[in-house]
Scaffold this motif. Structure first.
Motif, mmCIF file in Angstrom:
data_model
loop_
_atom_site.group_PDB
_atom_site.id
_atom_site.type_symbol
_atom_site.label_atom_id
_atom_site.label_comp_id
_atom_site.label_asym_id
_atom_site.label_seq_id
_atom_site.Cartn_x
_atom_site.Cartn_y
_atom_site.Cartn_z
ATOM 1 N N LYS A 46 43.260 22.355 25.539
ATOM 2 C CA LYS A 46 41.973 21.768 25.184
ATOM 3 C C LYS A 46 42.093 20.473 24.383
ATOM 4 C CE LYS A 46 39.692 26.225 25.222
ATOM 5 N NZ LYS A 46 39.011 27.250 24.425
ATOM 6 N N THR A 47 43.289 20.212 23.846
ATOM 7 C CA THR A 47 43.504 19.052 22.991
ATOM 8 C C THR A 47 44.760 18.323 23.434
ATOM 9 O OG1 THR A 47 42.528 20.279 21.153
ATOM 10 C CG2 THR A 47 43.776 18.306 20.579
ATOM 11 N N LEU A 48 44.743 17.009 23.316
ATOM 12 C CA LEU A 48 45.902 16.170 23.579
ATOM 13 C C LEU A 48 46.214 15.413 22.297
ATOM 14 C CD1 LEU A 48 47.660 15.135 26.113
ATOM 15 C CD2 LEU A 48 46.248 13.085 25.913
ATOM 16 N N ALA A 49 47.497 15.292 21.963
ATOM 17 C CA ALA A 49 47.914 14.469 20.823
ATOM 18 C C ALA A 49 48.657 13.258 21.373
ATOM 19 C CB ALA A 49 48.823 15.258 19.893
ATOM 20 N N SER A 50 48.462 12.111 20.713
ATOM 21 C CA SER A 50 49.165 10.895 21.107
ATOM 22 C C SER A 50 49.787 10.237 19.885
ATOM 23 C CB SER A 50 48.208 9.923 21.807
ATOM 24 O OG SER A 50 47.114 9.596 20.975
#
Length: 181
Positions: A46-50
């Motif tokens: 549900k979440t993406l980190a960059s």
């Protein structure tokens, strides 16, 4: 994690999400002011980190495709981000010679891991989430993540900078990639 979407990081300061069935772009995420060096999905998908050359980490909501928060704390380019297996902790590696651990419930920094002479290129959690391995320009360090967080061992053997580390699925083997070929 569902095998249907690919996220790519780019030197043009963007992240692209791709549909793996159609091989077409879904959306371009914009918000970083420098190159995006690393992207990773949270285990729940549900979440993406960059991680970016602008010294920040951004968390993105994949349902709304909007930025949730920008995490600040590194003083140089962030090279790598990785979620813990339970998805509760995010680790970030930087050119500032540190690793930072972030609590995703509070969105605050938990601690900073130091001991490097040069930049940290890559990090990975062990499958059980109890150990963090790092690849740095000067060495590989395994960290015990129980409190207090401390260095378990420094692995030597490469004759040049390390770029990447990865655990085997059973967590018993660690592979490293280096400039020494």
């Amino acid at each position: 994690p569902d095998g249907k979407t690919l996220a790519s990081a780019s030197g043009d300061n963007t992240i692209k999400l791709w549909n793996l069935n159609t091989r077409k772009e879904i959306i371009t995420l914009r918000g970083h002011s420098d190159s995006v060096n690393s992207v990773v999905f949270r285990p729940d998908g549900k979440t993406l980190a960059s991680a970016s050359g602008d010294n920040t980490i951004k968390l993105w909501n994949l349902n709304t495709r909007k930025e949730i928060i920008t995490l600040r704390g590194h003083s140089d380019s962030v090279n790598s981000v990785v979620f813990s297996p339970d998805g509760e902790t995010l680790a970030s590696a930087s050119r500032d010679n540190t690793i930072k651990l972030w609590n995703l419930n509070t969105r605050k920094k938990i601690t900073t891991l130091t001991g490097y002479s040069y930049l940290v290129n890559s990090i990975v959690f062990s499958p059980d989430g109890k150990t963090l391995a790092s690849a740095s320009a000067d060495k590989t360090i395994l960290w015990n993540l129980d409190t207090p967080r401390k260095e378990i061992i420094t692995l030597t053997g490469h004759s040049d900078s390390l770029f990447s580390v990865v655990f085997s699925p059973d967590g018993k083997t660690l592979a490293s990639a280096s400039r020494d070929k």
